[in-house]
Enzyme design. Structure first.
Site, PDB file in Angstrom:
ATOM      1  N   LYS A  52      41.751  -1.979 -12.530  1.00 27.53           N
ATOM      2  CA  LYS A  52      41.928  -1.623 -11.114  1.00 27.53           C
ATOM      3  C   LYS A  52      42.058  -0.106 -10.971  1.00 27.53           C
ATOM      4  O   LYS A  52      42.707   0.549 -11.798  1.00 27.53           O
ATOM      5  CB  LYS A  52      43.174  -2.336 -10.576  1.00 27.53           C
ATOM      6  CG  LYS A  52      43.358  -2.207  -9.062  1.00 27.53           C
ATOM      7  CD  LYS A  52      44.576  -3.009  -8.605  1.00 27.53           C
ATOM      8  CE  LYS A  52      44.805  -2.919  -7.110  1.00 27.53           C
ATOM      9  NZ  LYS A  52      45.997  -3.687  -6.666  1.00 27.53           N
ATOM     10  N   SER A 127      45.151  -6.776  -2.909  1.00 28.37           N
ATOM     11  CA  SER A 127      44.329  -5.596  -3.019  1.00 28.37           C
ATOM     12  C   SER A 127      43.488  -5.532  -4.296  1.00 28.37           C
ATOM     13  O   SER A 127      42.556  -4.739  -4.376  1.00 28.37           O
ATOM     14  CB  SER A 127      45.204  -4.346  -2.938  1.00 28.37           C
ATOM     15  OG  SER A 127      46.134  -4.324  -3.997  1.00 28.37           O
ATOM     16  N   SER A 151      49.099  -8.953  -4.659  1.00 32.53           N
ATOM     17  CA  SER A 151      47.755  -8.409  -4.887  1.00 32.53           C
ATOM     18  C   SER A 151      47.048  -8.836  -6.163  1.00 32.53           C
ATOM     19  O   SER A 151      45.867  -8.537  -6.335  1.00 32.53           O
ATOM     20  CB  SER A 151      47.786  -6.887  -4.844  1.00 32.53           C
ATOM     21  OG  SER A 151      47.774  -6.474  -3.502  1.00 32.53           O
TER      22      SER A 151
END
Ligand code: GLN
Length: 446
Positions: A52, A127, A151
């Protein structure tokens, strides 16, 4: 590594999971590992992983999907990256996300909209939507995400994969671009429970660079994957299967409960009476911490700096106005307001007090039970563009995941069927530092 790159270039036309590919360096590392020779005791040896883009990677662009960090090349590695490197894993690229991890659909990225791996008209969740779509579409077998209020678990649920948020303190936050420091944790997204445990093995443990990382011994998270959950005591909070949860999600959870009972677990209904305050408490605390953490993006130290400025204040104001997206600005305003003299007592302090009540609800349940079970999200993946214009609707989707972060507990989402071609996620929540029980139950179920 070569095949993964070819595969990503093909699949990413559909899912748009990656922001940056680490092609040359990944190949160089793979060649180096080839020269050293295969290490059969090392399960991550040579495995390409998606990371990420709020996890800092030395000499590899790290943007947190924000314009303000568009050209930011970190000079150091997050601790989790050093640990993955020590385990001979290879970073294949950086995955898309909501800007600064604020959002639940990956539509808040400054750069692109990632698509759900099952249906490209649906959001991948967020996210960590890029990490989830990359794993679910078969681009990589594992990826790292971060989970502040859901997330990792929510995008795992929307994409039919396994996502784990470890106990707060289990994994170092050093080098994670901070959103809400009392809630943030890094964790793995994978196709299987065992893969997930293997990645968590590699990234866990005390880190002198993060004073909130724990001294707690790190067990081998694969050790209890034997399929035996006889007499395990599982609690289902009635608030997690109440109104607001879609019928097809309730149905899937009911089926999962039957499966657990067949496996020998004892399942009871319990109550988490304060979980209904989770959304306001989370959004006040997370935004307050974010408003403080994001002060460092001042146009001087990292990333974007505005041109045509008259004085120092102008540098700050213009750089931040140009560099941050709408959702990030909304959180900074909400957080600054909650922390202001005059509103602090009514908002931040009150939220902190209710947070304690939420923690106590969990303590009461874990006095009698090994595990909590429920859905990960109230609905399967929603459509791209559907919720993004209405922040409150978007925030309400997090009702089942945020209490876990507020209490610092470990949580897992794993696939529990599908409806109309969209996956449904089952959430397992364990007591602090008892990820082993969560993995054991997840493994027996999958
Ligand atoms: N959707 C939540 C938010 O927008 C959770 C985000 C996260 O866990 N990083 O804050």
């Amino acid at each position: 590594v070569k095949e993964t790159i070819v595969n990503i270039k093909k699949r990413d036309n559909d899912v748009a999971a990656f922001l940056t590919l680490n092609e040359e360096e990944a190949l160089r590392q793979a060649e180096e590992l080839d020269r050293k020779g295969f290490d059969k005791d090392n399960p991550l040896f040579g495995i390409p992983l998606g990371i990420k883009d709020n996890i800092v990677t030395k000499n590899l662009r790290t943007t947190a999907a924000s314009k303000i960090l568009e050209n930011f090349d970190p000079i150091y590695n997050a601790t989790v990256m050093d640990k993955l490197q020590a385990a001979a894993a290879i970073t294949i690229g950086k995955t898309n996300m909501d800007e600064f991890a604020m959002g639940g659909s990956t539509e808040n990225s400054a750069f692109k909209v990632t698509k759900n791996a099952w249906d490209q008209t649906k959001v991948p969740g967020g996210s960590s939507g890029g990490s989830a779509a990359a794993v679910a579409s078969g681009e990589v077998i594992a990826a790292l995400g971060t989970d502040t209020g859901g997330s990792i678990r929510q995008p795992a649920s929307f994409n039919g994969i396994v996502g784990v948020k470890p106990t707060y303190g289990r994994v170092s936050r050093y080098g994670i671009i901070a959103f809400a420091s009392s809630l943030d944790q890094v964790g793995p997204l994978t196709r299987s429970v065992k893969d997930n445990a293997l990645v968590l093995n590699a990234i866990s443990g005390l880190d002198p660079h993060d004073s909130t990382s724990s001294k707690q011994a790190v067990p081998d998270f694969t050790a209890k994957l034997d399929g035996n959950i006889k007499n395990m005591r599982i609690a289902v909070p009635k608030e997690f299967i109440g109104k607001g949860v879609a019928t097809e999600v309730k149905e899937a959870i009911k089926k999962a409960i039957t499966t657990f009972e067949k496996l020998g677990a004892v399942v009871d209904e319990v109550s988490l009476p304060h979980s209904k305050y989770g959304i306001p408490v989370y959004y006040i605390i997370a935004s307050s911490e974010a408003s403080s953490n994001l002060q460092r993006f001042d146009g001087i130290r990292y990333g974007h700096r505005a041109q045509d400025v008259k004085n120092l204040e102008d540098v700050y104001v213009k750089s931040r106005s140009e560099g941050f997206g709408d959702e990030v600005k909304r959180r900074i305003m909400l957080g600054t307001f909650s922390l202001s003299a005059g509103t602090y007592d009514a908002f931040f302090k009150k939220a902190a007090q209710v947070r304690t009540l939420i923690c106590r609800d969990f303590e009461h349940v874990f006095a009698d039970y090994d595990l909590i079970l429920g859905p990960t999200t109230p609905t399967p993946a929603f459509g791209i563009g559907e919720d993004v214009k209405d922040p409150i609707t978007m925030y309400l989707n997090d009702i089942l995941t945020v209490p876990v972060n507020l209490a610092g507990l470990p949580g897992m989402s794993l696939p529990a069927g599908s409806s109309n071609g969209l996956p449904i996620g089952l959430q397992l929540i364990a007591n602090r530092f008892d990820e082993e029980t969560m993995y054991r139950a997840g493994y027996a179920f999958e």
